[in-house]
Design a protein around this motif. Structure first.
Motif, PDB file in Angstrom:
ATOM      1  N   ARG A 131       0.750  -1.246   0.072  1.00  0.00           N
ATOM      2  CA  ARG A 131       0.089   0.025   0.038  1.00  0.00           C
ATOM      3  C   ARG A 131       0.876   1.203   0.045  1.00  0.00           C
ATOM      4  N   TRP A 190      -2.678   3.801  -5.005  1.00  0.00           N
ATOM      5  CA  TRP A 190      -3.699   4.208  -3.782  1.00  0.00           C
ATOM      6  C   TRP A 190      -3.853   5.677  -3.754  1.00  0.00           C
ATOM      7  N   VAL A 221      -5.247  -5.137  -1.552  1.00  0.00           N
ATOM      8  CA  VAL A 221      -4.327  -4.713  -2.133  1.00  0.00           C
ATOM      9  C   VAL A 221      -4.110  -5.432  -3.279  1.00  0.00           C
ATOM     10  N   MET A 251       2.035   1.668  -3.467  1.00  0.00           N
ATOM     11  CA  MET A 251       1.121   2.526  -4.288  1.00  0.00           C
ATOM     12  C   MET A 251       0.827   3.819  -4.159  1.00  0.00           C
ATOM     13  N   LYS A 252       0.843   4.205  -2.631  1.00  0.00           N
ATOM     14  CA  LYS A 252       0.774   5.716  -2.625  1.00  0.00           C
ATOM     15  C   LYS A 252       1.747   6.672  -3.081  1.00  0.00           C
TER      16      LYS A 252
END
Length: 240
Positions: A112, A237, A206, A115-116
């Motif tokens: 995550r 994300w 995810v 993805m951020k």
């Protein structure tokens, strides 16, 4: 100096006091709390995020201060996201940052975070850089990152000398994460690559989005005489 080098070489035969780190804590060993003969066995997920084409940035920017501003912003963004996911920063290497995740849901939190970082880099930082620096915009350079994530057991030891030391991670996970962050020929738009072991330990949130698997693969990467499976994605994300 000869005596100092001989002393350092003699450490090859040292005995290590090896203990196992808790699997339930999200903390990582503190190098300042470890002796130079201490070693910790840790179950961890490693994240390496790298700024793509920093050499191109040097050519595109009007001056060194612009380069410093972009690199500093990228590292600051990455560090804050990693920490927000209960990851720990353990090293910088130029325009690359390494995060370590331990404890419950470590694979999910690391992915995550990756993805951020992709969202913040491509959708927030890049537009700001191109708005702020005309030279970079006119050169057609964009802020892009590549992030690798991998999971394994690792041995952490304190390396260096007094007042200048850090933790050294030994294992397939840190090596694979670094190799994956070097990939530049993944599918178009895929800026995240994760090891097969990380993929297998992730939570569904995810993996799936609107009933669709966000990941493609597995592909194969050769490293150290072995073959390692990995997956890639172009998903981000967006909720920071």
């Amino acid at each position: 100096m000869k005596e100092q080098v001989a002393e350092a070489v003699s450490d090859v035969s040292r005995s290590w006091g090896t203990t196992t780190w808790s699997k339930t804590t999200t903390d990582v060993p503190d190098p300042d709390a470890m002796g130079y003969s201490d070693a910790k066995v840790v179950q961890a997920t490693y994240l390496y995020s790298d700024l793509i084409d920093s050499s191109g940035l040097v050519r595109a920017a009007a001056n060194q201060e612009q380069v410093a501003s972009v690199m500093s912003a990228f590292l600051k963004v990455s560090v804050r996201i990693i920490r927000a996911e209960n990851g720990h920063i353990r090293s910088f290497d130029g325009d690359r940052v390494m995060g370590v995740f331990t404890g419950p849901s470590r694979q999910t939190r690391a992915v995550r975070a990756a993805m951020k970082i992709e969202h913040a880099t491509s959708k927030i930082l890049d537009p700001k850089v191109r708005e702020t620096f005309a030279a970079i915009r006119e050169a057609g350079w964009h802020v892009r990152s590549m992030t690798g994530v991998a999971t394994s057991e690792a041995l952490l030891v304190r390396a260096g000398i007094r007042n200048n030391s850090d933790l050294l991670s030994i294992g397939a996970g840190p090596n694979l994460a670094a190799k994956l962050s070097d990939l530049r020929n993944t599918s178009v738009g895929h800026r995240i690559a994760i090891g097969k072991g990380t993929y297998g330990g992730m939570e569904q949130r995810v993996i799936m989005a609107s009933g669709k698997n966000m990941w493609t693969g597995p592909y194969s990467l050769q490293m150290g005489g072995g073959s390692y499976g990995y997956y890639t994605t172009s998903y981000r994300w967006t909720s920071l």
